[in-house]
Design a protein around this motif. Structure first.
Motif, PDB file in Angstrom:
ATOM      1  N   LEU B 185      65.060  14.391  30.465  1.00 56.54           N
ATOM      2  CA  LEU B 185      66.307  14.007  29.805  1.00 56.54           C
ATOM      3  C   LEU B 185      66.689  12.569  30.144  1.00 56.54           C
ATOM      4  N   GLY B 186      66.573  12.219  31.412  1.00 61.82           N
ATOM      5  CA  GLY B 186      66.973  10.876  31.855  1.00 61.82           C
ATOM      6  C   GLY B 186      66.147   9.787  31.192  1.00 61.82           C
ATOM      7  N   LEU B 187      64.852  10.032  31.099  1.00 65.44           N
ATOM      8  CA  LEU B 187      63.977   9.046  30.471  1.00 65.44           C
ATOM      9  C   LEU B 187      64.280   8.939  28.975  1.00 65.44           C
ATOM     10  N   ALA B 188      64.467  10.095  28.331  1.00 68.15           N
ATOM     11  CA  ALA B 188      64.817  10.087  26.903  1.00 68.15           C
ATOM     12  C   ALA B 188      66.141   9.349  26.690  1.00 68.15           C
ATOM     13  N   PHE B 189      67.081   9.577  27.580  1.00 73.00           N
ATOM     14  CA  PHE B 189      68.390   8.926  27.506  1.00 73.00           C
ATOM     15  C   PHE B 189      68.227   7.410  27.496  1.00 73.00           C
ATOM     16  N   GLN B 190      67.380   6.909  28.388  1.00 72.01           N
ATOM     17  CA  GLN B 190      67.218   5.467  28.494  1.00 72.01           C
ATOM     18  C   GLN B 190      66.462   4.899  27.301  1.00 72.01           C
ATOM     19  N   ILE B 191      65.454   5.632  26.838  1.00 69.51           N
ATOM     20  CA  ILE B 191      64.739   5.187  25.634  1.00 69.51           C
ATOM     21  C   ILE B 191      65.736   5.095  24.476  1.00 69.51           C
ATOM     22  N   TRP B 192      66.621   6.089  24.384  1.00 73.83           N
ATOM     23  CA  TRP B 192      67.585   6.084  23.285  1.00 73.83           C
ATOM     24  C   TRP B 192      68.591   4.931  23.416  1.00 73.83           C
ATOM     25  N   PHE B 220      61.733  -0.165  26.097  1.00 74.81           N
ATOM     26  CA  PHE B 220      60.847   0.861  25.535  1.00 74.81           C
ATOM     27  C   PHE B 220      60.543   0.554  24.070  1.00 74.81           C
ATOM     28  N   VAL B 221      61.529   0.009  23.364  1.00 73.77           N
ATOM     29  CA  VAL B 221      61.323  -0.294  21.944  1.00 73.77           C
ATOM     30  C   VAL B 221      60.375  -1.482  21.771  1.00 73.77           C
ATOM     31  N   SER B 222      60.545  -2.533  22.593  1.00 75.67           N
ATOM     32  CA  SER B 222      59.669  -3.699  22.433  1.00 75.67           C
ATOM     33  C   SER B 222      58.232  -3.358  22.821  1.00 75.67           C
ATOM     34  N   LEU B 223      58.061  -2.415  23.748  1.00 78.01           N
ATOM     35  CA  LEU B 223      56.716  -2.066  24.204  1.00 78.01           C
ATOM     36  C   LEU B 223      56.047  -1.020  23.327  1.00 78.01           C
ATOM     37  N   LEU B 224      56.834  -0.076  22.820  1.00 73.53           N
ATOM     38  CA  LEU B 224      56.244   1.039  22.059  1.00 73.53           C
ATOM     39  C   LEU B 224      56.398   0.842  20.559  1.00 73.53           C
ATOM     40  N   GLY B 225      57.363   0.028  20.149  1.00 70.84           N
ATOM     41  CA  GLY B 225      57.761  -0.019  18.738  1.00 70.84           C
ATOM     42  C   GLY B 225      58.851   1.009  18.506  1.00 70.84           C
ATOM     43  N   LEU B 226      59.687   0.766  17.502  1.00 71.71           N
ATOM     44  CA  LEU B 226      60.874   1.597  17.284  1.00 71.71           C
ATOM     45  C   LEU B 226      60.515   3.055  16.998  1.00 71.71           C
ATOM     46  N   GLU B 227      59.577   3.286  16.091  1.00 71.91           N
ATOM     47  CA  GLU B 227      59.276   4.675  15.707  1.00 71.91           C
ATOM     48  C   GLU B 227      58.613   5.442  16.843  1.00 71.91           C
ATOM     49  N   ALA B 228      57.676   4.783  17.535  1.00 79.36           N
ATOM     50  CA  ALA B 228      56.995   5.448  18.652  1.00 79.36           C
ATOM     51  C   ALA B 228      57.974   5.732  19.790  1.00 79.36           C
ATOM     52  N   LYS B 230      61.165   6.370  19.423  1.00 74.76           N
ATOM     53  CA  LYS B 230      61.952   7.530  18.984  1.00 74.76           C
ATOM     54  C   LYS B 230      61.167   8.822  19.158  1.00 74.76           C
ATOM     55  N   SER B 231      59.889   8.790  18.802  1.00 69.71           N
ATOM     56  CA  SER B 231      59.147  10.048  18.880  1.00 69.71           C
ATOM     57  C   SER B 231      58.847  10.392  20.340  1.00 69.71           C
ATOM     58  N   ARG B 232      58.684   9.364  21.198  1.00 70.87           N
ATOM     59  CA  ARG B 232      58.546   9.622  22.631  1.00 70.87           C
ATOM     60  C   ARG B 232      59.806  10.330  23.164  1.00 70.87           C
ATOM     61  N   ALA B 233      60.953   9.826  22.767  1.00 71.66           N
ATOM     62  CA  ALA B 233      62.218  10.434  23.207  1.00 71.66           C
ATOM     63  C   ALA B 233      62.319  11.875  22.715  1.00 71.66           C
ATOM     64  N   GLN B 234      61.917  12.106  21.465  1.00 67.84           N
ATOM     65  CA  GLN B 234      61.972  13.473  20.923  1.00 67.84           C
ATOM     66  C   GLN B 234      61.058  14.431  21.693  1.00 67.84           C
ATOM     67  N   ASN B 235      59.851  13.961  22.025  1.00 70.02           N
ATOM     68  CA  ASN B 235      58.937  14.799  22.805  1.00 70.02           C
ATOM     69  C   ASN B 235      59.510  15.119  24.185  1.00 70.02           C
ATOM     70  N   LEU B 236      60.113  14.112  24.791  1.00 71.69           N
ATOM     71  CA  LEU B 236      60.707  14.327  26.119  1.00 71.69           C
ATOM     72  C   LEU B 236      61.816  15.379  26.058  1.00 71.69           C
ATOM     73  N   ILE B 237      62.617  15.306  25.013  1.00 74.27           N
ATOM     74  CA  ILE B 237      63.709  16.283  24.873  1.00 74.27           C
ATOM     75  C   ILE B 237      63.157  17.693  24.660  1.00 74.27           C
ATOM     76  N   GLU B 238      62.059  17.783  23.914  1.00 82.13           N
ATOM     77  CA  GLU B 238      61.421  19.086  23.740  1.00 82.13           C
ATOM     78  C   GLU B 238      60.937  19.635  25.096  1.00 82.13           C
ATOM     79  N   ASP B 239      60.280  18.760  25.872  1.00 78.08           N
ATOM     80  CA  ASP B 239      59.839  19.167  27.214  1.00 78.08           C
ATOM     81  C   ASP B 239      61.022  19.594  28.074  1.00 78.08           C
ATOM     82  N   ALA B 240      62.111  18.825  27.983  1.00 77.77           N
ATOM     83  CA  ALA B 240      63.306  19.136  28.783  1.00 77.77           C
ATOM     84  C   ALA B 240      63.813  20.526  28.435  1.00 77.77           C
ATOM     85  N   CYS B 241      63.881  20.822  27.154  1.00 79.12           N
ATOM     86  CA  CYS B 241      64.364  22.136  26.714  1.00 79.12           C
ATOM     87  C   CYS B 241      63.433  23.249  27.194  1.00 79.12           C
ATOM     88  N   ASN B 242      62.125  23.014  27.099  1.00 79.00           N
ATOM     89  CA  ASN B 242      61.159  24.024  27.533  1.00 79.00           C
ATOM     90  C   ASN B 242      61.244  24.304  29.029  1.00 79.00           C
TER      91      ASN B 242
END
Lengths: 266, 266
Positions: B185-192, B220-228, B230-242
């Protein structure tokens, strides 16, 4: 990879000084039969806390001092950001040291040490004293004796009192006599700081002197006069020593420390 | 006599915000059967701690921000000295709230909450992250993804993890699943946050945007690109929920909070 500048600055800011507060913890702990390997934790904590307060007080937006303990202050040696962060982390470290199980096998003691320190240094204690001190600089009238006494009770008194009562607290003993000792000692300490600001030279004192008089700031010396301030401090030290009567000869080292406060040149 | 400016500033700095950290404390406490009248103490503590970090981070010598939660920052509304002192006293207050007996009848819990918070926010945690962040501004090379991840684990991750594990700690339960949840969650928070710095507007976000890109700072955006990103953050949130599977439906509110982190506009 070496330490980050903030960690170097924490170490730098914690070095030197009189260690009066650590001494008070160690000596009152000894007086109550607390082992030195326990007492070293609150002693280290109070020095970390004190170091934090000095680093932040020295900042340009606060007292703006370039010299501390004869060395450049942290924001001069590094920069302001490092000084803010090093102070912040030194405060945190103080609470960490108190909460560690090495400090006391009794968690209630650890929690009480934390609670007491927090109350001594927060917005009702040390920070309040520092805020009053800063407000005084732009106040239309110089402070009265009561106001300065109140200010100093927060700025230096509360932490000295915590230090001097820590040993009794750790042993579950009455903290009353040591509280009285500490309050008298703390006030005498601050009066003597004002005396040194007038009588001392920067090299011996280890920080800038004459700043208060220059700024037209009310001090114990400006309000009482030099001689009366000295004799007030002497009376307070006598009271502090008498407060330890119940400890008899065992407290002689604490009495000597009190006498040192009004003999010191720095 | 009214409150000193430092106390007014403490109140001002603690108002508003998302209260994510307090929510994590209250919700994980509920999950473990801790009464809300207990949990409110660590919840208030973490918000005081967070407020301190924001007030100091916003200082001219740090991130130099004029706007926070849509309002002038403390050093703009008052002055730098008041901002330093208000931050200092808010940190102290956090530890005081944890050490009070109202927080838990078990002193060992209180001491452990203090110890955990201190470790999360000190020179090995939050302050380290902020120091790395400041060092990055003048570094010859932009940070790598690993370095930014490490920096953020300190700067925001450690406090979020403390918040999300406080309830389990208070109940003497396993903090493992909530630690995993919090780290993701914390990492996703910062990416967001980095996404919002690019996509958001200052009025909605409540603070200046576009600063990182302007400063040529790696994010995170300059290194990964905006879409990547976002999808990294989404994956992290899925992991957090699991990670909360063991709590079943009872943890649904925490899962919703995780999803909110990557839906928020501020």
């Amino acid at each position: 990879m070496g330490d980050l500048p903030v960690v170097q600055a924490m170490r730098y800011a914690s070095a030197g000084g009189k260690r009066l507060r650590a001494f008070l913890v160690l000596e009152t702990a000894r007086l109550h039969g607390i082992a030195p390997e326990r007492a070293i934790w609150p002693a280290a904590a109070v020095e970390a806390l004190h170091a934090y307060s000095l680093v932040h007080d020295d900042l340009p937006c606060m007292d703006d001092d370039d010299l501390r303990r004869g060395l450049p202050t942290v924001h001069v040696q590094w920069d302001q950001a490092t000084a803010v962060l090093a102070g912040d982390a030194l405060q945190t470290l103080a609470f960490e040291l108190l909460a560690r199980s090495e400090c006391s096998p009794d968690a209630a003691v650890r929690a009480d040490l934390v609670l007491g320190l927090a109350r001594a240094v927060g917005a009702q204690g040390m920070v309040r004293g520092q805020a009053l001190d800063i407000a005084a600089e732009t106040a239309p009238e110089p402070l009265t004796l009561d106001q300065i006494t109140d200010l100093q009770a927060g700025k230096t008194g509360a932490l000295i009192e915590w230090s001097a009562t820590a040993g009794a607290l750790m042993a579950g003993a009455d903290t009353g006599p040591l509280s009285v000792y500490a309050r008298k000692l703390g006030l005498a300490f601050q009066i003597w700081d004002d005396v040194l600001d007038v009588e001392g030279d920067a090299e011996t004192v280890g920080k800038a002197v004459g700043k208060d008089a220059e700024a037209g700031k009310a001090t114990f010396v400006s309000l009482l006069g030099l001689e009366a301030a000295k004799s007030r401090a002497q009376n307070l030290i006598e009271d502090a020593c008498n407060a330890l009567d119940c400890y008899g000869i065992e407290a002689e080292c604490l009495r000597e420390a009190a006498r040192f406060v009004i003999a010191r040149q720095s």
